[in-house]
Write an enzyme that holds these catalytic residues in place. Structure first.
Site, PDB file in Angstrom:
ATOM      1  N   SER A  10       0.850  -1.186   0.000  1.00 48.65           N
ATOM      2  CA  SER A  10       0.000   0.000   0.000  1.00 48.65           C
ATOM      3  C   SER A  10       0.887   1.239   0.000  1.00 48.65           C
ATOM      4  O   SER A  10       2.071   1.156   0.359  1.00 48.65           O
ATOM      5  CB  SER A  10      -0.865   0.017   1.268  1.00 48.65           C
ATOM      6  OG  SER A  10      -1.368   1.313   1.544  1.00 48.65           O
TER       7      SER A  10
ATOM      8  N   TYR B 113      -3.267  -0.293  10.029  1.00 48.48           N
ATOM      9  CA  TYR B 113      -3.114  -0.638   8.616  1.00 48.48           C
ATOM     10  C   TYR B 113      -1.723  -0.251   8.125  1.00 48.48           C
ATOM     11  O   TYR B 113      -1.032  -1.041   7.465  1.00 48.48           O
ATOM     12  CB  TYR B 113      -4.195   0.095   7.815  1.00 48.48           C
ATOM     13  CG  TYR B 113      -4.265  -0.212   6.351  1.00 48.48           C
ATOM     14  CD1 TYR B 113      -3.667   0.632   5.418  1.00 48.48           C
ATOM     15  CD2 TYR B 113      -4.958  -1.319   5.887  1.00 48.48           C
ATOM     16  CE1 TYR B 113      -3.748   0.373   4.062  1.00 48.48           C
ATOM     17  CE2 TYR B 113      -5.049  -1.586   4.528  1.00 48.48           C
ATOM     18  CZ  TYR B 113      -4.446  -0.733   3.627  1.00 48.48           C
ATOM     19  OH  TYR B 113      -4.539  -0.997   2.285  1.00 48.48           O
TER      20      TYR B 113
HETATM   21  P1  NAP Z   1     -11.834  -5.263  -0.405  1.00 52.79           P
HETATM   22  O1  NAP Z   1     -12.673  -4.810  -1.535  1.00 52.79           O
HETATM   23  O2  NAP Z   1     -12.200  -4.912   1.003  1.00 52.79           O
HETATM   24  O3  NAP Z   1     -11.635  -6.870  -0.514  1.00 52.79           O
HETATM   25  C1  NAP Z   1     -10.860  -7.491   0.466  1.00 52.79           C
HETATM   26  C2  NAP Z   1     -10.953  -8.976   0.234  1.00 52.79           C
HETATM   27  O4  NAP Z   1     -10.224  -9.651   1.256  1.00 52.79           O
HETATM   28  C3  NAP Z   1     -12.394  -9.479   0.292  1.00 52.79           C
HETATM   29  O5  NAP Z   1     -12.595 -10.472  -0.684  1.00 52.79           O
HETATM   30  C4  NAP Z   1     -12.460 -10.094   1.682  1.00 52.79           C
HETATM   31  O6  NAP Z   1     -13.385 -11.131   1.788  1.00 52.79           O
HETATM   32  C5  NAP Z   1     -11.057 -10.661   1.801  1.00 52.79           C
HETATM   33  N1  NAP Z   1     -10.700 -10.952   3.202  1.00 52.79           N
HETATM   34  C6  NAP Z   1     -10.664 -10.093   4.236  1.00 52.79           C
HETATM   35  N2  NAP Z   1     -10.292 -10.737   5.356  1.00 52.79           N
HETATM   36  C7  NAP Z   1     -10.105 -12.041   5.017  1.00 52.79           C
HETATM   37  C8  NAP Z   1      -9.718 -13.211   5.725  1.00 52.79           C
HETATM   38  N3  NAP Z   1      -9.455 -13.171   7.046  1.00 52.79           N
HETATM   39  N4  NAP Z   1      -9.624 -14.378   5.052  1.00 52.79           N
HETATM   40  C9  NAP Z   1      -9.899 -14.437   3.730  1.00 52.79           C
HETATM   41  N5  NAP Z   1     -10.269 -13.361   2.986  1.00 52.79           N
HETATM   42  C10 NAP Z   1     -10.366 -12.180   3.639  1.00 52.79           C
HETATM   43  O7  NAP Z   1     -10.354  -4.730  -0.595  1.00 52.79           O
HETATM   44  P2  NAP Z   1      -9.577  -4.242  -1.902  1.00 52.79           P
HETATM   45  O8  NAP Z   1      -9.690  -2.765  -2.039  1.00 52.79           O
HETATM   46  O9  NAP Z   1      -9.900  -5.138  -3.061  1.00 52.79           O
HETATM   47  O10 NAP Z   1      -8.082  -4.517  -1.404  1.00 52.79           O
HETATM   48  C11 NAP Z   1      -7.440  -5.745  -1.640  1.00 52.79           C
HETATM   49  C12 NAP Z   1      -6.037  -5.592  -1.080  1.00 52.79           C
HETATM   50  O11 NAP Z   1      -5.441  -4.423  -1.619  1.00 52.79           O
HETATM   51  C13 NAP Z   1      -6.007  -5.405   0.433  1.00 52.79           C
HETATM   52  O12 NAP Z   1      -4.854  -6.043   0.963  1.00 52.79           O
HETATM   53  C14 NAP Z   1      -5.865  -3.890   0.603  1.00 52.79           C
HETATM   54  O13 NAP Z   1      -5.237  -3.560   1.827  1.00 52.79           O
HETATM   55  C15 NAP Z   1      -4.986  -3.573  -0.562  1.00 52.79           C
HETATM   56  N6  NAP Z   1      -5.014  -2.188  -1.021  1.00 52.79           N
HETATM   57  C16 NAP Z   1      -6.195  -1.611  -1.378  1.00 52.79           C
HETATM   58  C17 NAP Z   1      -6.166  -0.290  -1.868  1.00 52.79           C
HETATM   59  C18 NAP Z   1      -7.413   0.442  -2.281  1.00 52.79           C
HETATM   60  O14 NAP Z   1      -7.336   1.686  -2.454  1.00 52.79           O
HETATM   61  N7  NAP Z   1      -8.544  -0.220  -2.461  1.00 52.79           N
HETATM   62  C19 NAP Z   1      -4.954   0.384  -1.999  1.00 52.79           C
HETATM   63  C20 NAP Z   1      -3.788  -0.252  -1.587  1.00 52.79           C
HETATM   64  C21 NAP Z   1      -3.826  -1.547  -1.124  1.00 52.79           C
HETATM   65  P3  NAP Z   1     -14.825 -10.912   2.520  1.00 52.79           P
HETATM   66  O15 NAP Z   1     -15.778 -10.612   1.431  1.00 52.79           O
HETATM   67  O16 NAP Z   1     -15.056 -12.223   3.204  1.00 52.79           O
HETATM   68  O17 NAP Z   1     -14.671  -9.767   3.500  1.00 52.79           O
HETATM   69  C1  GCO Z   2      -7.149   4.961   3.473  1.00 43.46           C
HETATM   70  C2  GCO Z   2      -7.220   4.059   2.275  1.00 43.46           C
HETATM   71  C3  GCO Z   2      -5.826   3.631   1.881  1.00 43.46           C
HETATM   72  C4  GCO Z   2      -5.907   2.732   0.688  1.00 43.46           C
HETATM   73  C5  GCO Z   2      -4.571   2.270   0.249  1.00 43.46           C
HETATM   74  C6  GCO Z   2      -3.702   3.375  -0.240  1.00 43.46           C
HETATM   75  O1  GCO Z   2      -8.046   4.897   4.328  1.00 43.46           O
HETATM   76  O2  GCO Z   2      -6.193   5.746   3.521  1.00 43.46           O
HETATM   77  O3  GCO Z   2      -8.046   2.948   2.534  1.00 43.46           O
HETATM   78  O4  GCO Z   2      -5.211   3.003   2.955  1.00 43.46           O
HETATM   79  O5  GCO Z   2      -6.667   1.606   0.967  1.00 43.46           O
HETATM   80  O6  GCO Z   2      -3.954   1.470   1.183  1.00 43.46           O
HETATM   81  O7  GCO Z   2      -2.553   2.802  -0.827  1.00 43.46           O
END
Ligand code: NAP
Ligand code: GCO
Length: 265
Positions: free
Chosen positions: A146, A159
């Site tokens: 992230s 986080y």
């Molecule tokens: P999301 O839409 O919240 O999806 C998260 C996924 O992880 C869901 O399928 C959830 O399943 C699953 N999950 C959560 N806890 C779990 C567990 N204990 N065991 C198995 N599955 C689990 O998140 P996203 O935005 O796609 O993010 C995916 C990854 O990218 C995460 O690691 C997040 O930190 C990272 N990320 C996101 C962003 C952003 O801006 N969106 C930016 C940087 C990094 P359920 O449906 O069961 O909850």
């Molecule tokens: C927040 C956001 C971010 C993104 C991502 C950015 O609350 O600041 O959720 O943490 O998920 O991780 O890279």
């Protein structure tokens, strides 16, 4: 150069927590590059929803119910995957949660819950699949880090601590298993429009854009939120033979946020 180096034909890819969001987009791209897709979710309902989404996309995915924080369940799932699909070649530690709570109001239990999914689970799942990769003589591990692997912000202490640790776990797996021809890298997405960030983009009661939405757009040279699809090319690259000499690297896919001081108000 043989451009087939970017293909994933014959590879088995496990993307954790990939019923939707970033994980689903990455798994879909892997499928388009020729990989066999494995994913997991925590319950039957979520898993069925994921299987339906993959089927709609024309992808025959193998789904498993598994909470990535449960080491016994993860080890049992890896055994099942190896028996039913084959040994995992590519692992994406994608499953993740966030709790946006000011530190002084956050319980230790909430802090631990975030670290458990975002840091401990990538350790648990990587530890479970690396032996198979060693037996096969190759492997790719991609940790979804992230911008918070580099920066802090209010309310995301757990986080940021977890994602900062995940950056260093990435470098440590690189260090310990590079000699076994395992490449472990990270992808650091910027702000991506998924359910996880939906609260940061909600329209205000007067119909105006969320202040944080406007803030992120002003901080991003690309002047937009990212989409899960923006991560597909970088993920395929890091999963493919084209990146066999890339190891311990965090590839930020953030539209330039980390490079930019932000537009003057
Ligand atoms: P999301 O839409 O919240 O999806 C998260 C996924 O992880 C869901 O399928 C959830 O399943 C699953 N999950 C959560 N806890 C779990 C567990 N204990 N065991 C198995 N599955 C689990 O998140 P996203 O935005 O796609 O993010 C995916 C990854 O990218 C995460 O690691 C997040 O930190 C990272 N990320 C996101 C962003 C952003 O801006 N969106 C930016 C940087 C990094 P359920 O449906 O069961 O909850
Ligand atoms: C927040 C956001 C971010 C993104 C991502 C950015 O609350 O600041 O959720 O943490 O998920 O991780 O890279």
């Amino acid at each position: 150069m043989d451009m087939n180096a970017f293909r994933l034909d014959g590879k088995i890819a496990w993307v954790t927590g990939a019923s939707y969001g970033i994980g689903f987009a990455i798994a879909s791209a892997f499928a388009a590059a020729g990989a066999t897709i494995v994913f997991n979710d925590r319950g039957q309902e979520q898993l069925d929803r994921g299987l339906e989404s993959y089927a709609k996309a024309g992808i025959k995915a193998h789904g498993y119910i598994c909470d990535v924080t449960d080491e016994e369940a993860v080890q049992a799932t890896v055994k099942k995957i190896e028996e039913e699909v084959g040994t995992v070649d590519i692992l994406v530690n994608n499953a993740g949660i966030i709790k946006r709570i000011p530190m002084l109001e956050m319980s230790a239990a909430d802090f631990r819950a975030v670290v458990d999914v975002d840091l401990n689970a990538p350790f648990i799942v990587s530890k479970a699949v690396i032996p198979g990769m060693i037996r096969k003589g190759h492997g790719k591990i991609i940790n979804i880090c992230s911008m918070m692997s580099e920066l802090g912000r209010e309310t995301v202490s757990a986080y940021a601590a977890a994602k900062g640790g995940l950056k260093m776990l990435t470098r440590n797996i690189c260090s310990e298993y590079g000699e076994a021809n395992i490449q472990c890298n990270g992808i650091g997405p910027g702000y991506i429009a998924t359910p996880q960030t939906a609260p940061l983009r909600e329209r205000q009661p007067d119909g105006s854009r969320h202040p944080f939405d406007q803030f992120i757009v002003s901080k991003t040279p690309a002047a937009r939120w990212g989409t899960p699809e923006d991560l597909q090319g970088p993920a395929v690259f890091l999963a493919s033979d084209a990146s066999n000499f890339v190891n311990g690297h965090i590839l930020y896919v953030d539209g330039g946020i980390l490079a930019y001081i932000g537009k003057q108000p």
